[in-house]
Design a protein around this motif. Structure first.
Motif, short mmCIF file in Angstrom:
data_model
loop_
_atom_site.label_atom_id
_atom_site.label_comp_id
_atom_site.label_asym_id
_atom_site.label_seq_id
_atom_site.Cartn_x
_atom_site.Cartn_y
_atom_site.Cartn_z
N ALA A 154 0.84 -1.21 0.00
CA ALA A 154 0.00 0.00 0.00
C ALA A 154 0.86 1.24 0.00
O ALA A 154 0.57 2.22 -0.72
N SER A 155 1.93 1.22 0.77
CA SER A 155 2.80 2.41 0.79
C SER A 155 3.54 2.56 -0.54
O SER A 155 3.75 3.66 -1.02
N TYR A 156 3.92 1.47 -1.17
CA TYR A 156 4.58 1.53 -2.47
C TYR A 156 3.63 2.06 -3.52
O TYR A 156 3.99 2.91 -4.34
N VAL A 157 2.38 1.59 -3.50
CA VAL A 157 1.38 2.06 -4.46
C VAL A 157 1.06 3.53 -4.18
O VAL A 157 0.93 4.32 -5.11
N TYR A 158 0.99 3.93 -2.94
CA TYR A 158 0.66 5.31 -2.59
C TYR A 158 1.78 6.24 -3.04
O TYR A 158 1.52 7.32 -3.58
N THR A 159 3.03 5.83 -2.86
CA THR A 159 4.14 6.69 -3.29
C THR A 159 4.22 6.73 -4.80
O THR A 159 4.59 7.75 -5.37
N LYS A 160 3.88 5.65 -5.47
CA LYS A 160 3.92 5.64 -6.91
C LYS A 160 2.84 6.57 -7.47
O LYS A 160 3.09 7.27 -8.44
N ARG A 161 1.70 6.61 -6.90
CA ARG A 161 0.62 7.49 -7.35
C ARG A 161 0.99 8.95 -7.07
O ARG A 161 0.62 9.83 -7.82
N ARG A 162 1.66 9.15 -6.01
CA ARG A 162 2.03 10.51 -5.65
C ARG A 162 3.03 11.08 -6.65
O ARG A 162 3.00 12.26 -6.95
N ARG A 163 3.92 10.24 -7.14
CA ARG A 163 4.90 10.70 -8.11
C ARG A 163 4.23 11.03 -9.45
O ARG A 163 4.71 11.89 -10.16
N GLN A 164 3.19 10.28 -9.76
CA GLN A 164 2.54 10.50 -11.05
C GLN A 164 1.82 11.84 -11.07
O GLN A 164 1.63 12.41 -12.11
N TRP A 165 1.40 12.39 -10.04
CA TRP A 165 0.65 13.64 -10.04
C TRP A 165 1.59 14.72 -10.30
O TRP A 165 1.79 15.70 -10.57
#
Length: 160
Positions: free
Chosen positions: A149-160
């Motif tokens: 979940a933290s990996y997915v959350y950080t990955k989404r954050r980078r995309q924005w």
């Protein structure tokens, strides 16, 4: 009670031995052509001629004397005493074997109880072990869930 049982057993063996005597045995001793009845006089019991033919053969025409009757009676009593002693020794052997079997039975029951307790302990330990495996699996799953979940959350954050 200890005296009654062996004496009854001895008496039963003695009576069965008397019934086993063949009635044809006195006729085999008599070699004459005339057939005499098995019981000469009704006053005499049938046991005395049968025992007389087995212990001391007498001619069919001569009655037994008092000495012969006394000897036969003494021989019968000796046989009865021997049978009673034999039965007493067998009874003692059976009692001894019975006590040994009871002791062995108690010993085996104790071993069985101990093994039953050991089985219950092992089953409860196995249940506890399975519970710990389940708890460890759940903890690993939760930890992996947080990491993913933290990996997915950080990955989404980078995309924005």
């Amino acid at each position: 009670m200890r005296v009654v049982v062996p004496s009854l057993l001895g008496l039963s063996f003695f009576c069965s031995a008397l019934w086993a005597v063949e009635p044809a045995a006195p006729a085999a001793v008599n070699t004459t052509a005339q057939v005499t009845p098995a019981v000469a006089t009704p006053a005499k019991p049938a046991i005395i001629p049968a025992v007389a033919t087995t212990t001391a053969p007498a001619t069919a025409n001569q009655p037994l004397t008092a000495e012969q009757l006394a000897k036969n009676k003494a021989a019968q009593e000796a046989k009865i005493k021997a049978l009673v002693k034999d039965q007493e020794s067998r009874l003692q052997q059976l009692e001894k074997a019975n006590l040994e079997a009871l002791a062995q039975n108690q010993e085996l029951q104790l071993k069985n109880d101990n093994l039953g307790v050991q089985v219950q302990v092992l089953q409860s330990e196995r249940s506890a072990q399975m519970f710990l495996y389940g708890a460890a699996t759940l903890a690993v799953g939760v930890l992996l869930g947080f990491l993913v979940a933290s990996y997915v959350y950080t990955k989404r954050r980078r995309q924005w």
